[in-house]
Motif scaffolding. Structure first.
Motif, PDB file in Angstrom:
ATOM      1  N   ILE A 102       0.921  -1.264  -0.651  1.00  0.00           N
ATOM      2  CA  ILE A 102       0.336   0.305  -0.013  1.00  0.00           C
ATOM      3  C   ILE A 102       0.697   1.233  -0.242  1.00  0.00           C
ATOM      4  CG2 ILE A 102      -1.529   1.657   1.509  1.00  0.00           C
ATOM      5  CD1 ILE A 102      -3.057  -0.780   1.442  1.00  0.00           C
ATOM      6  N   ALA A 103       1.730   1.150   0.987  1.00  0.00           N
ATOM      7  CA  ALA A 103       2.883   2.664   1.160  1.00  0.00           C
ATOM      8  C   ALA A 103       3.691   3.008   0.205  1.00  0.00           C
ATOM      9  CB  ALA A 103       3.824   2.296   2.493  1.00  0.00           C
ATOM     10  N   ALA A 104       4.161   1.906  -0.673  1.00  0.00           N
ATOM     11  CA  ALA A 104       4.379   2.250  -1.955  1.00  0.00           C
ATOM     12  C   ALA A 104       3.356   2.876  -3.254  1.00  0.00           C
ATOM     13  CB  ALA A 104       5.893   0.937  -2.178  1.00  0.00           C
ATOM     14  N   ARG A 105       2.608   1.764  -3.301  1.00  0.00           N
ATOM     15  CA  ARG A 105       1.580   1.872  -4.491  1.00  0.00           C
ATOM     16  C   ARG A 105       1.017   3.485  -4.759  1.00  0.00           C
ATOM     17  NH1 ARG A 105       2.946   1.171  -7.980  1.00  0.00           N
ATOM     18  NH2 ARG A 105       0.994   1.710  -9.225  1.00  0.00           N
ATOM     19  N   GLN A 106       0.462   3.975  -2.980  1.00  0.00           N
ATOM     20  CA  GLN A 106      -0.252   4.538  -3.048  1.00  0.00           C
ATOM     21  C   GLN A 106       0.621   6.261  -3.436  1.00  0.00           C
ATOM     22  OE1 GLN A 106      -3.988   5.630  -0.811  1.00  0.00           O
ATOM     23  NE2 GLN A 106      -3.161   6.674  -1.975  1.00  0.00           N
ATOM     24  N   GLY A 107       1.724   6.261  -2.969  1.00  0.00           N
ATOM     25  CA  GLY A 107       2.998   7.379  -3.432  1.00  0.00           C
ATOM     26  C   GLY A 107       3.523   7.216  -4.598  1.00  0.00           C
ATOM     27  N   ASP A 108       2.844   6.908  -5.714  1.00  0.00           N
ATOM     28  CA  ASP A 108       3.456   6.295  -7.072  1.00  0.00           C
ATOM     29  C   ASP A 108       2.245   6.797  -7.609  1.00  0.00           C
ATOM     30  OD1 ASP A 108       5.942   5.360  -6.729  1.00  0.00           O
ATOM     31  OD2 ASP A 108       5.548   3.284  -7.063  1.00  0.00           O
ATOM     32  N   LEU A 109       0.991   6.134  -6.715  1.00  0.00           N
ATOM     33  CA  LEU A 109      -0.321   6.610  -7.335  1.00  0.00           C
ATOM     34  C   LEU A 109      -0.672   8.068  -7.683  1.00  0.00           C
ATOM     35  CD1 LEU A 109      -2.284   3.787  -7.396  1.00  0.00           C
ATOM     36  CD2 LEU A 109      -1.507   4.661  -9.135  1.00  0.00           C
ATOM     37  N   ASP A 110      -0.598   8.687  -6.453  1.00  0.00           N
ATOM     38  CA  ASP A 110      -0.419  10.309  -6.010  1.00  0.00           C
ATOM     39  C   ASP A 110      -0.063  10.817  -7.132  1.00  0.00           C
ATOM     40  OD1 ASP A 110      -2.405   9.159  -4.570  1.00  0.00           O
ATOM     41  OD2 ASP A 110      -1.456   9.189  -2.508  1.00  0.00           O
ATOM     42  N   LYS A 111       1.217  11.223  -6.664  1.00  0.00           N
ATOM     43  CA  LYS A 111       2.563  11.937  -7.322  1.00  0.00           C
ATOM     44  C   LYS A 111       1.628  11.429  -9.293  1.00  0.00           C
ATOM     45  CE  LYS A 111       7.265  11.820  -8.767  1.00  0.00           C
ATOM     46  NZ  LYS A 111       8.622  11.163  -9.121  1.00  0.00           N
ATOM     47  N   VAL A 112       1.607  10.365  -9.561  1.00  0.00           N
ATOM     48  CA  VAL A 112       1.215   9.999 -11.071  1.00  0.00           C
ATOM     49  C   VAL A 112      -0.436  11.412 -11.312  1.00  0.00           C
ATOM     50  CG1 VAL A 112       0.003   9.210 -13.065  1.00  0.00           C
ATOM     51  CG2 VAL A 112       2.524   8.401 -11.957  1.00  0.00           C
ATOM     52  N   TYR A 113      -1.425  10.568 -10.489  1.00  0.00           N
ATOM     53  CA  TYR A 113      -2.308  11.995 -10.333  1.00  0.00           C
ATOM     54  C   TYR A 113      -2.734  13.374  -9.775  1.00  0.00           C
ATOM     55  CZ  TYR A 113      -4.593   7.059 -11.728  1.00  0.00           C
ATOM     56  OH  TYR A 113      -4.650   5.591 -12.559  1.00  0.00           O
ATOM     57  N   THR A 114      -1.896  13.341  -9.266  1.00  0.00           N
ATOM     58  CA  THR A 114      -1.860  14.863  -9.583  1.00  0.00           C
ATOM     59  C   THR A 114      -0.496  15.012 -10.405  1.00  0.00           C
ATOM     60  OG1 THR A 114      -0.210  14.509  -7.961  1.00  0.00           O
ATOM     61  CG2 THR A 114      -2.223  14.843  -6.511  1.00  0.00           C
ATOM     62  N   ASP A 115      -0.059  14.885 -11.227  1.00  0.00           N
ATOM     63  CA  ASP A 115       0.981  15.665 -11.978  1.00  0.00           C
ATOM     64  C   ASP A 115      -0.006  16.499 -12.783  1.00  0.00           C
ATOM     65  OD1 ASP A 115       2.399  15.882 -14.404  1.00  0.00           O
ATOM     66  OD2 ASP A 115       3.358  15.746 -13.501  1.00  0.00           O
ATOM     67  N   LYS A 116       0.221  17.561 -12.665  1.00  0.00           N
ATOM     68  CA  LYS A 116      -0.317  18.538 -14.057  1.00  0.00           C
ATOM     69  C   LYS A 116      -0.371  18.393 -14.809  1.00  0.00           C
ATOM     70  CE  LYS A 116       0.410  22.236 -10.284  1.00  0.00           C
ATOM     71  NZ  LYS A 116      -0.044  23.808  -9.496  1.00  0.00           N
ATOM     72  N   ASP A 117       0.720  18.526 -15.552  1.00  0.00           N
ATOM     73  CA  ASP A 117       0.910  18.515 -16.839  1.00  0.00           C
ATOM     74  C   ASP A 117       0.372  16.986 -17.726  1.00  0.00           C
ATOM     75  OD1 ASP A 117       2.436  20.065 -16.671  1.00  0.00           O
ATOM     76  OD2 ASP A 117       4.882  18.712 -16.721  1.00  0.00           O
ATOM     77  N   PHE A 118       0.291  16.276 -16.945  1.00  0.00           N
ATOM     78  CA  PHE A 118      -0.767  14.884 -17.169  1.00  0.00           C
ATOM     79  C   PHE A 118      -1.793  15.002 -17.472  1.00  0.00           C
ATOM     80  CE2 PHE A 118      -3.178  10.799 -15.126  1.00  0.00           C
ATOM     81  CZ  PHE A 118      -3.059  10.096 -15.738  1.00  0.00           C
ATOM     82  N   LEU A 119      -2.619  15.360 -16.260  1.00  0.00           N
ATOM     83  CA  LEU A 119      -4.251  16.129 -15.874  1.00  0.00           C
ATOM     84  C   LEU A 119      -4.968  17.323 -17.823  1.00  0.00           C
ATOM     85  CD1 LEU A 119      -4.019  16.881 -12.290  1.00  0.00           C
ATOM     86  CD2 LEU A 119      -5.038  14.337 -13.523  1.00  0.00           C
ATOM     87  N   SER A 120      -3.584  17.751 -17.777  1.00  0.00           N
ATOM     88  CA  SER A 120      -3.660  18.641 -18.782  1.00  0.00           C
ATOM     89  C   SER A 120      -3.577  17.862 -19.745  1.00  0.00           C
ATOM     90  CB  SER A 120      -2.759  20.142 -18.701  1.00  0.00           C
ATOM     91  OG  SER A 120      -2.883  20.993 -19.124  1.00  0.00           O
ATOM     92  N   ARG A 121      -3.298  16.869 -20.228  1.00  0.00           N
ATOM     93  CA  ARG A 121      -2.843  16.861 -21.457  1.00  0.00           C
ATOM     94  C   ARG A 121      -4.090  15.540 -22.048  1.00  0.00           C
ATOM     95  NH1 ARG A 121       2.109  15.119 -20.375  1.00  0.00           N
ATOM     96  NH2 ARG A 121       1.844  12.948 -19.894  1.00  0.00           N
TER      97      ARG A 121
END
Length: 280
Positions: A148-167
């Motif tokens: 959980i700890a590792a996956r939560q951090g990885d997923l939060d990093k991607v899903y909150t990335d402004k460039d990713f969300l903008s694309r």
């Protein structure tokens, strides 16, 4: 994991270089609607084929209905990695409870592992993964405590990335702009056991993915893609939980000659059609 890898990590998010988005021709002004790319062929032979398929589906459903409690219609069977598996559900009760909206409490056998992987694929590919609070609930329901700890951090990093969300056309908080409807759904086609022992299993799930924004002016119309996800599972705390995941493209079927739906039809569909609990 980098934001650019979202397509390979979240059940087909964002589309693929191998996926073709079929847009209709014409100048209707709707990114989904308009005239069909090619006229839909209607013939007596096509009607006959469709009729036969409907009859077969009904017959299969009747044959698998059984008697008494459907949950007791069949017993557990041993895992046969790499073997041919029936498409129809066996009748085993898939789950005994829920963790929030996610089915949990799977049987401690190969069928339970397949049911778990399939339902977890749906949760991990959902639009709720783009909302912080709901993403946390999904991660805690799906992943093993050790992961959980590792996956939560990885997923939060991607899903909150402004460039990713903008694309992909979303706002910084992961929500759709006003007037648009965000659609992210995984639709499983089948599952198979790749390896199995008493407390560990690897299950492959073949599924299609719908992803995009429905609405007037959308720059990312809803498109379909196909993937096979491989889920490493561990029996922990009386249930199957995910410890690892990988994904590859396909198998991809040939597209039919169908008119792309309008933005309103897509928006209505996501609100009107609910999901399922999937079971082997």
């Amino acid at each position: 994991m980098s934001p650019g890898d979202e397509h390979d990590s979240f059940g087909g998010v964002g589309g693929s270089g191998q996926t073709r988005t079929r847009l209709p021709e014409g100048n209707s002004g709707d990114v989904y609607g308009g005239a069909p790319r090619r006229p839909v062929r209607s013939s007596r032979s096509l009607i006959t084929v469709v009729g036969v398929v409907v009859v077969l589906v009904a017959a299969i459903a009747f044959a698998n209905r059984g008697g008494g409690d459907p949950a007791d219609a069949a017993g557990p069977r041993a895992g046969t990695p790499g073997g041919t598996a029936p498409t129809a559900a066996t009748g085993i009760r898939p789950v005994s409870g829920k963790n929030g909206a996610i089915p949990t409490g799977y049987a401690h056998d190969d069928q339970g592992a397949q049911s778990a992987a399939t339902n977890y694929a749906v949760a991990l590919g959902s639009a709720e993964m783009f909302t912080a609070s709901e993403r946390s609930e999904i991660v805690h329901a799906v992943y093993a405590p050790s992961a959980i700890a590792a996956r939560q951090g990885d997923l939060d990093k991607v899903y909150t990335d402004k460039d990713f969300l903008s694309r992909i056309g979303l706002q910084e908080d992961g929500t759709a702009p006003q007037g648009l409807t965000f659609i992210s759904r995984v639709i499983p086609v089948g599952a198979k056991v790749e390896s199995y022992d008493e407390d560990k299993a690897t299950v492959a799930v073949w599924y299609s993915s719908l992803f995009g924004l429905a609405g007037e002016g959308s720059r990312n119309p809803v498109s379909e893609a196909w993937y096979t996800g491989s889920y490493e599972l561990q029996w922990v705390g009386g249930d199957w939980k995910v410890t690892g995941f990988s994904q590859q493209d396909g198998p991809v079927p040939v597209g039919r000659d169908q008119r792309a739906s309008t933005s309103q039809e897509m928006s209505d569909a996501v609100g009107q059609f609910g999901g399922f609990t999937y079971a082997r």
